[in-house]
Design a protein around this motif. Structure first.
Motif, short mmCIF file in Angstrom:
data_model
loop_
_atom_site.label_atom_id
_atom_site.label_comp_id
_atom_site.label_asym_id
_atom_site.label_seq_id
_atom_site.Cartn_x
_atom_site.Cartn_y
_atom_site.Cartn_z
N ARG A 82 12.47 -2.60 -0.40
CA ARG A 82 11.67 -1.80 0.60
C ARG A 82 10.17 -1.23 -0.15
NH1 ARG A 82 15.77 1.90 3.57
NH2 ARG A 82 17.53 0.40 3.93
N ALA A 83 10.53 -0.79 -1.49
CA ALA A 83 9.27 -0.17 -2.07
C ALA A 83 8.11 -1.27 -2.33
CB ALA A 83 9.72 0.60 -3.39
N GLY A 84 8.69 -2.59 -2.79
CA GLY A 84 7.69 -3.61 -2.84
C GLY A 84 7.29 -4.17 -1.48
N VAL A 85 7.73 -3.98 -0.35
CA VAL A 85 7.18 -4.40 0.95
C VAL A 85 6.18 -3.48 1.23
CG1 VAL A 85 7.93 -4.39 3.29
CG2 VAL A 85 9.29 -5.40 1.85
N ASP A 86 6.64 -2.17 1.22
CA ASP A 86 5.31 -1.19 1.60
C ASP A 86 4.14 -1.25 0.68
OD1 ASP A 86 7.03 0.00 3.46
OD2 ASP A 86 8.18 1.33 2.24
N GLN A 87 4.51 -1.29 -0.68
CA GLN A 87 3.34 -1.39 -1.49
C GLN A 87 2.29 -2.68 -1.36
OE1 GLN A 87 5.33 -1.20 -5.31
NE2 GLN A 87 6.02 0.75 -5.07
N GLY A 88 3.19 -3.80 -0.94
CA GLY A 88 2.34 -5.06 -0.59
C GLY A 88 1.61 -4.79 0.45
N ALA A 89 2.18 -4.41 1.56
CA ALA A 89 1.59 -4.26 2.97
C ALA A 89 0.07 -3.26 2.74
CB ALA A 89 2.47 -3.42 4.04
N GLU A 90 0.24 -2.15 2.00
CA GLU A 90 -0.65 -1.23 1.61
C GLU A 90 -1.78 -1.94 1.25
OE1 GLU A 90 -2.90 2.01 2.11
OE2 GLU A 90 -1.18 1.65 3.20
N LEU A 91 -1.43 -2.46 0.08
CA LEU A 91 -2.49 -3.25 -0.88
C LEU A 91 -3.35 -4.37 -0.12
CD1 LEU A 91 -3.56 -3.92 -4.03
CD2 LEU A 91 -1.87 -5.45 -3.76
N VAL A 92 -2.50 -5.01 0.55
CA VAL A 92 -3.25 -6.21 1.39
C VAL A 92 -3.93 -5.59 2.58
CG1 VAL A 92 -2.95 -8.16 2.72
CG2 VAL A 92 -1.78 -8.12 0.66
N ALA A 93 -3.62 -4.54 3.09
CA ALA A 93 -4.22 -3.99 4.31
C ALA A 93 -5.56 -3.49 4.01
CB ALA A 93 -3.46 -2.91 4.91
N GLN A 94 -5.56 -3.06 2.61
CA GLN A 94 -6.93 -2.32 1.94
C GLN A 94 -7.89 -3.52 1.17
OE1 GLN A 94 -7.67 0.95 2.65
NE2 GLN A 94 -5.43 0.91 3.59
N GLY A 95 -7.21 -4.41 1.33
CA GLY A 95 -7.99 -5.93 0.54
C GLY A 95 -9.37 -6.37 1.01
N GLY A 96 -9.60 -5.71 2.62
CA GLY A 96 -10.76 -6.25 3.03
C GLY A 96 -10.74 -7.62 3.40
N LEU A 97 -9.58 -8.10 3.95
CA LEU A 97 -9.60 -9.63 4.43
C LEU A 97 -10.23 -10.12 5.57
CD1 LEU A 97 -5.97 -10.60 2.81
CD2 LEU A 97 -8.09 -10.73 1.73
N GLY A 98 -10.41 -8.86 6.49
CA GLY A 98 -10.87 -9.13 7.73
C GLY A 98 -10.17 -10.06 8.56
N LEU A 99 -8.94 -9.77 8.67
CA LEU A 99 -7.94 -10.79 9.43
C LEU A 99 -7.91 -10.55 11.00
CD1 LEU A 99 -4.73 -10.32 7.19
CD2 LEU A 99 -6.30 -11.95 7.08
N THR A 100 -8.44 -9.29 11.33
CA THR A 100 -8.59 -9.03 12.91
C THR A 100 -9.88 -8.84 13.16
OG1 THR A 100 -8.09 -6.63 12.52
CG2 THR A 100 -6.23 -8.18 12.94
N ASP A 101 -10.27 -9.00 14.66
CA ASP A 101 -11.47 -8.60 15.29
C ASP A 101 -11.54 -7.46 16.21
OD1 ASP A 101 -10.60 -9.57 17.79
OD2 ASP A 101 -11.62 -11.55 17.39
N ALA A 102 -12.57 -7.08 16.70
CA ALA A 102 -12.61 -5.58 17.39
C ALA A 102 -11.55 -5.76 18.49
CB ALA A 102 -13.93 -5.19 17.86
N GLU A 103 -11.57 -6.83 19.40
CA GLU A 103 -10.72 -7.10 20.41
C GLU A 103 -9.32 -7.01 20.07
OE1 GLU A 103 -9.96 -10.19 24.29
OE2 GLU A 103 -11.66 -10.32 22.71
N GLU A 104 -8.92 -7.54 18.97
CA GLU A 104 -7.54 -7.34 18.64
C GLU A 104 -7.09 -6.18 18.27
OE1 GLU A 104 -6.68 -12.20 16.78
OE2 GLU A 104 -7.94 -10.54 15.49
N ARG A 105 -8.02 -5.52 17.46
CA ARG A 105 -7.62 -4.38 16.93
C ARG A 105 -7.46 -3.29 18.23
NH1 ARG A 105 -11.49 -5.65 13.07
NH2 ARG A 105 -13.28 -4.77 14.18
#
Length: 844
Positions: free
Chosen positions: A268-291
């Motif tokens: 679980r700790a790895g899941v949370d850390q991975g999600a946080e890291l990638v979310a902060q990675g600036g990948l631009g996965l969503t646009d304004a409408e999706e958000r």
């Protein structure tokens, strides 16, 4: 409507053409058979169950759809309501009782088991039982429930069993047929969306370049030879390859357009850390409408939670990451958060989900790619490799039918798991389904209540565990017969005309003979000429002699034939006839040298006395047998085979009575504690029939010992958690909230020690020890504490808290219904516990 036309009518409503296996399964069910369907994830097994329900409904009969987990029950409940309307569908999960008399009822498997034992009137007019994820019967803690249902469900009610691909589906189906009559096995091995297994590495020699290589060759059969060669370059102190980091993996796959993806991490700790890291990675996965859509859905899904609770749960950070297209999914999250993630992923709004393996079970969340960070997981005691079926289940999410041309499963490099093991796990596809069936105290009293002793024992022998054991017994007996025939034949080979070889082998004579032969060989040198048999024309020249207790000899005869013998394989007729002077250096392995030695041997004539090992027939005539060493080897082999045969026969004998013996042991325990008298239940036993808990006997004994009596709601809730809570970590201990709770809790511990000692005496596997680690939390919550008061900044435990409280509520309701003397305090405890985020966790 006739059966063929009813089947045609169901499939005629579909917007797509059904697969052949789906047609075969539904036609078999329509003809009156039970069916077992095994197919890869995403192949469309559920359609078979939906068709069976439609056919049964058309005949005016009811349907039960069972699942192993409440989340999957909730999902199927919503699906069926959308298809048939709210009034036609019910839900029974322990948490929820919604429209339980509906024509179609979705439930957890335990609920159905309890109905069967109680001989519920709800079983009347039942036309089908669907057992979804039936391979769950191998679960060590809960798997017995599936077998109990298949064994005890009225035989006239057909079942539809849906399973992931397993290696012994035919064996499982044979067992179901033995219990329930005509049962058809429908196997679908074809994945509707092909799967590509890839191996991702990071090359330090190429400035950390990331590369993704196929696990298999072009034919998809053998491990990729290019990867095998690369891995040979990864040896030594400074390894060339490493696993890419989580953000690197997601960025690489996003660049290849292999999203949406599920990234499996077994912590679980790895899941949370991975999600946080990638979310902060600036990948631009969503646009304004999706958000905007993500925010609206998240707000709707969590509207029933108070602002204070949302604050404790870390709602703001969680929502911000959702809007970036990334989310965690594991059992430590509250149901509202998990369900939001599931909906957003299904809609394609969340693009990357980091998840533990619990996501692989049933929930409909297909992806384009699946990443497995490791192929090993920590079990709490040790690290174990994934089984092939687990790999197939996890990677089965890769590839969306009707959307993707192929799914991609990515395994990251791990220096602890060799590549050949990765390929073997990926290639195997499945592992055998194994039974976890064991009698419990609750099962024992229900067998006593519902059957005669002989019938009860027959039902235990009817379990899948016993079925497999009996098959293995037959196999073992067959192997034993073959081995016995081989032993008889070898005994004839070993017989000697010189005497009783069996007595000789058992005496010191055999050992003395070997010792003499070995000493004889130790004294020889290259160039010695031997006669190996009683034939006086026999000639062999020693080219080389090894070392050790039983040295090996390299000899050549006059024809140039080379033989390699050990001292123990020599005949007692061996004799040294003389010696030749071999040219130096001796090259015993070279063909030219061997031929030259053979020419020398052809010119050799013995002169004078020849020497022998000195084995005589003075003490035992059999010592003169020229074939004695060879025959002694046969004797040794026979003795070894006879031991193996005895073990085989013991195994075959021990296969047949294990479950019945375990049942009898539990009956003895129940008799000692006053729950049964002969083959009848006492008042205590009647009450135990309706106690469904892992610690069923300890719970019943605690009630009978008045350890629950007189407690108010919060105190009762605290004590009851000892039977539902089990710490994830060994040192996760809690404090007693009050002196009264402490006194009663210590009484439970004392009773557990007493029962444990009795179980050891009766050779019963002891139950787990009760756990007080959640008592103070449950007490404070029932006293009115807020989520913030309980956990402060500990967001991870909130989901565990809700799940544990829901399990507590289920037990409190049992106490309320089974024990009238506890009804008032149990009712009060339910009211105090079932509030706020806990009550929200039980909503559909």
């Amino acid at each position: 409507m006739s059966l063929p036309s009813a089947v045609d009518a169901f499939f005629g409503r579909l917007p797509f053409k059904p697969d052949r296996f789906q047609l075969d399964a539904v036609e078999s069910f329509a003809a009156g058979s039970s069916v077992v369907v095994t197919a890869p994830t995403g192949a469309g097994k559920t359609l078979v169950a939906e068709a069976a329900i439609a056919l049964v409904k058309g005949r005016g009969l009811r349907s039960f759809y069972t699942t192993p987990i409440k989340a999957l029950s909730n999902q199927k409940f919503a699906d069926f309501r959308e298809e048939y309307g709210d009034d036609a569908v019910g839900l029974l999960t322990g948490d929820n009782v919604i429209n339980g008399d509906a024509p179609i009822v979705v439930m957890t498997t335990e609920v159905l088991r309890n109905m069967i034992y109680a001989d519920s009137s709800a079983l009347e007019g039942l036309g089908v039982v669907v057992l979804d994820e039936v391979h769950y019967l191998q679960d060590r803690q809960r798997g017995s429930v599936w077998e109990e249902v298949i064994i005890h469900l009225r035989p006239e009610i057909p079942i539809v069993a849906l399973s992931a691909t397993v290696a012994n589906a035919a064996e499982f189906t044979d067992w179901v047929a033995a219990r329930r009559g005509d049962t058809k096995l429908i196997v679908e091995e074809h994945r509707p969306v092909p799967l590509s297994s890839e191996y991702m590495i990071k090359d330090r020699h190429r400035e950390g370049a990331i590369e993704m290589l196929p696990v298999f060759d072009r034919r998809g059969v053998r491990p990729n030879s290019d990867v095998v060669r690369l891995m040979k370059k990864n040896r030594g102190r400074h390894r060339r390859f490493a696993a890419p980091r989580r953000l690197e993996v997601v960025r690489y796959l996003a660049r290849l357009e292999l999203i949406p993806l599920i990234y499996f991490i077994f912590s679980r700790a790895g899941v949370d850390q991975g999600a946080e890291l990638v979310a902060q990675g600036g990948l631009g996965l969503t646009d304004a409408e999706e958000r905007g859509e993500i925010r609206a859905i998240a707000e709707t899904r969590t509207a029933h939670l108070s602002p204070d609770d949302l604050g404790v749960l870390g709602y703001g950070a969680w929502l911000a990451n959702l809007e970036r297209g990334v989310a965690p999914h594991h059992a430590g999250l509250v149901p509202a958060f998990k369900e939001t993630v599931e909906e957003l992923f299904q809609r394609g709004l969340v693009k990357v989900v980091f998840a533990t393996e619990t996501l692989a079970l049933g929930i409909n969340m297909p992806a384009r790619a699946v990443v497995l960070e490791r192929l090993s997981k920590f079990t709490g005691e040790t690290h174990e490799l994934l089984r092939p079926g687990d790999y197939t289940q996890l990677t089965g999410r890769a590839g969306r039918r009707g959307i993707d041309d192929a799914g991609t499963a990515v395994v990251l490099f791990d220096h602890q798991v060799p590549f050949d093991r990765v390929a073997a796990i990926a290639a195997a596809g499945s592992h055998p389904l194994r039974s976890s069936f064991q009698p419990t105290y609750n099962m024992a009293v229900n067998l006593v209540a519902n059957y005669e002793r002989g019938q009860a024992e027959d039902l235990l022998r009817a379990s899948f565990a016993q079925f497999r054991e009996e098959r293995r017994t037959m196999e073992l007996q067959g192997r034993a017969e073959v081995m016995d025939q081989e032993i008889t034949a070898l005994r004839r080979v070993a017989e000697s005309d010189y005497g009783d070889i069996w007595k000789f082998a058992a005496s010191t004579g055999a050992a003395d003979t070997r010792s003499i032969l070995r000493d004889f060989v130790q004294a020889t040198e290259p160039g010695d000429v031997f006669r190996l048999t009683a034939d006086h024309e026999d000639r062999w020249l020693l080219l080389a002699r090894g070392y050790g207790v039983n040295p090996r000899l390299v000899l050549v005869n006059r024809a140039g034939e080379v033989r390699k013998l050990s001292a123990d394989s020599l005949s007692t007729s061996v004799a040294r006839l003389g010696a030749l002077s071999l040219p130096d250096p001796i090259r015993s392995r070279e063909t030219r040298y061997q031929r030259h030695a053979a020419r020398m041997l052809r010119e050799f004539e013995p002169s004078g006395e020849f020497s022998t090992p000195g084995v005589t027939a003075d003490t035992n005539p059999i010592a003169a047998d020229p074939q004695l060493p060879r025959k002694l080897d046969v004797v040794k082999r026979v003795r070894r085979m006879e031991k193996d045969l005895a073990k085989l026969l013991r195994r075959a004998k021990g296969q047949s009575s294990g479950l019945v013996a375990a049942f009898e042991q539990r009956l003895a325990m129940l008799a000692e504690r006053g729950y049964v008298s002969g083959w009848s239940l006492t008042v205590r036993g009647e009450r135990l029939r309706f106690v469904y808990n892992e610690l069923d006997l300890l719970l019943a004994e605690s009630v009978e010992a008045d350890l629950f009596t007189g407690l108010d709601g919060p105190a009762l809730a605290a004590i009851a958690t000892m039977f539902t809570y089990e710490a994830r970590l060994a040192d996760d201990m809690g404090n007693w909230p009050t002196a009264e709770v402490a006194e009663r809790g210590e009484g439970v511990f004392d009773l557990a020690d007493e029962l444990g000692a009795a179980e050891v005496r009766l050779r019963i596997d002891p139950a787990r020890f009760p756990d007080s680690g959640f008592a103070a939390v449950a007490f404070d919550w029932a006293e009115g504490a807020s989520l913030e008061n309980l956990f402060e900044d500990d967001e991870v435990r909130a989901g565990d808290f809700v799940r544990n409280m829901r399990q507590l509520l289920d037990l409190l309701r049992q106490l309320r219904d089974v024990y009238p003397e506890l009804a008032d305090s149990a009712r009060q405890a339910v009211k105090l516990v079932d509030r706020g985020v806990v009550a929200a966790g039980g909503q559909v």
